[in-house]
Design an enzyme around this catalytic site. Structure first.
Site, PDB file in Angstrom:
ATOM      1  N   TYR A  89     -28.602 -53.859  78.244  1.00 26.71           N
ATOM      2  CA  TYR A  89     -29.685 -53.122  78.303  1.00 26.71           C
ATOM      3  C   TYR A  89     -30.918 -53.684  79.000  1.00 26.71           C
ATOM      4  O   TYR A  89     -31.815 -52.835  79.834  1.00 26.71           O
ATOM      5  CB  TYR A  89     -29.809 -52.682  76.999  1.00 26.71           C
ATOM      6  CG  TYR A  89     -30.920 -51.467  76.725  1.00 26.71           C
ATOM      7  CD1 TYR A  89     -30.758 -50.128  77.100  1.00 26.71           C
ATOM      8  CD2 TYR A  89     -32.189 -51.735  76.430  1.00 26.71           C
ATOM      9  CE1 TYR A  89     -31.762 -49.080  76.931  1.00 26.71           C
ATOM     10  CE2 TYR A  89     -33.231 -50.950  76.154  1.00 26.71           C
ATOM     11  CZ  TYR A  89     -32.918 -49.458  76.273  1.00 26.71           C
ATOM     12  OH  TYR A  89     -34.018 -48.400  76.079  1.00 26.71           O
ATOM     13  N   ALA A  90     -31.406 -54.790  78.506  1.00 31.14           N
ATOM     14  CA  ALA A  90     -32.530 -55.677  79.100  1.00 31.14           C
ATOM     15  C   ALA A  90     -32.388 -55.912  80.594  1.00 31.14           C
ATOM     16  O   ALA A  90     -33.420 -55.609  81.211  1.00 31.14           O
ATOM     17  CB  ALA A  90     -32.839 -56.806  78.552  1.00 31.14           C
ATOM     18  N   ASN A 101     -34.907 -40.773  83.160  1.00 30.10           N
ATOM     19  CA  ASN A 101     -34.943 -41.118  81.602  1.00 30.10           C
ATOM     20  C   ASN A 101     -33.342 -41.318  81.162  1.00 30.10           C
ATOM     21  O   ASN A 101     -33.380 -41.949  79.897  1.00 30.10           O
ATOM     22  CB  ASN A 101     -35.539 -40.065  80.909  1.00 30.10           C
ATOM     23  CG  ASN A 101     -35.552 -40.211  79.393  1.00 30.10           C
ATOM     24  OD1 ASN A 101     -36.273 -41.008  78.990  1.00 30.10           O
ATOM     25  ND2 ASN A 101     -34.768 -39.396  78.479  1.00 30.10           N
TER      26      ASN A 101
END
EC number: 1.1.1.100
Length: 248
Positions: free
Chosen positions: A156-157, A91
């Protein structure tokens, strides 16, 4: 068959806040023993104090998941203590947002290292032990940004899209050993990461969500619990979207 995690030994990276903390809480309440990995030891210890007594045993380890040596050492310490690892939740994640023309190489590399390369480090360290046990569940946290894109978040993408592809490929490698690898793609979730967004941007997001509200860490945690439990024993290589219908 039920959703209990009693006796399960779990590592949750980035588990001291936000979605990760929601997952840790719910797993503990369902009987798992959970080790939280994070960088902020003060926060980690405060979280442990707040979670003690929920159910399973909780501990904290200071780990920089973007460095392979530290990951390997902490996996070995975990195994020395518990003698097994049943569930890994990847995570940990950061953002360094900017338009590509203004994005520094360090902003690019730090996001890719923490959000994507870390999965290579964690999974390669635990997978041989899961193979030996012929059992295990790996849950990787991606984002709907991987599917729809987001201006100012090319790093990030790209990392989150890589997580989805990584999940599918690793799942095919280890399915024959009864190891399941699945992915979560949360949408707009109320965390400290989204709290910094301006009110206008938040309002635009909310208009796009058919269910009419932002998600909570608990919303995502319940799906993670399903993937960790035997209720999803015939699921692998899947990406479950938790976004209130935003990307329907």
């Amino acid at each position: 068959m039920d959703i209990t995690l009693v006796g399960k030994k779990v590592i949750v990276t980035g588990g001291s806040r936000g979605i990760g903390l929601g997952i840790v809480k719910l797993f503990l309440e369902n009987g798992a023993d959970v080790e939280i990995w994070g960088l902020n030891e003060e926060r980690g210890q405060a979280v442990i104090e707040s979670l003690t007594g929920l159910g399973g045993e909780v501990s904290f380890a200071r780990v920089d998941v973007s460095h392979n040596g530290g990951v390997k050492d902490c996996v070995q310490k975990f195994l020395d203590k518990h003698n097994k690892i049943d569930i890994l939740v990847n995570n940990a994640g950061i953002t360094r947002d900017n338009l590509l023309m203004r994005m520094s190489e360090d902003d690019w590399q730090s996001v890719i290292s923490t959000n994507l390369t870390s999965l290579y480090y964690t999974c390669s360290s635990v997978i041989r032990h899961m193979i030996k046990a012929r059992s295990g569940s790996i849950i990787n946290v991606a984002s709907i940004v991987a599917k729809i894109g987001s201006a100012g978040q090319t790093n990030y993408a790209a990392a989150k899209a890589g997580i989805i592809a990584f999940t599918k490929s690793l799942a095919k490698e280890v399915a024959a050993r009864n190891i399941r690898v699945n992915c979560l793609a949360p949408g707009f979730i109320e965390t400290d990461m989204t709290s910094v967004l301006n009110d206008n941007l938040k309002a635009e997001w909310l208009k796009s969500i058919p269910l009419g509200r932002a998600g909570t860490p608990e919303d995502v945690a319940r799906v993670a619990l399903f993937l960790a439990s035997q209720l999803s024993s015939y699921m692998t290589a899947q990406t479950l979207v938790v976004d209130g219908g935003l990307t329907y």
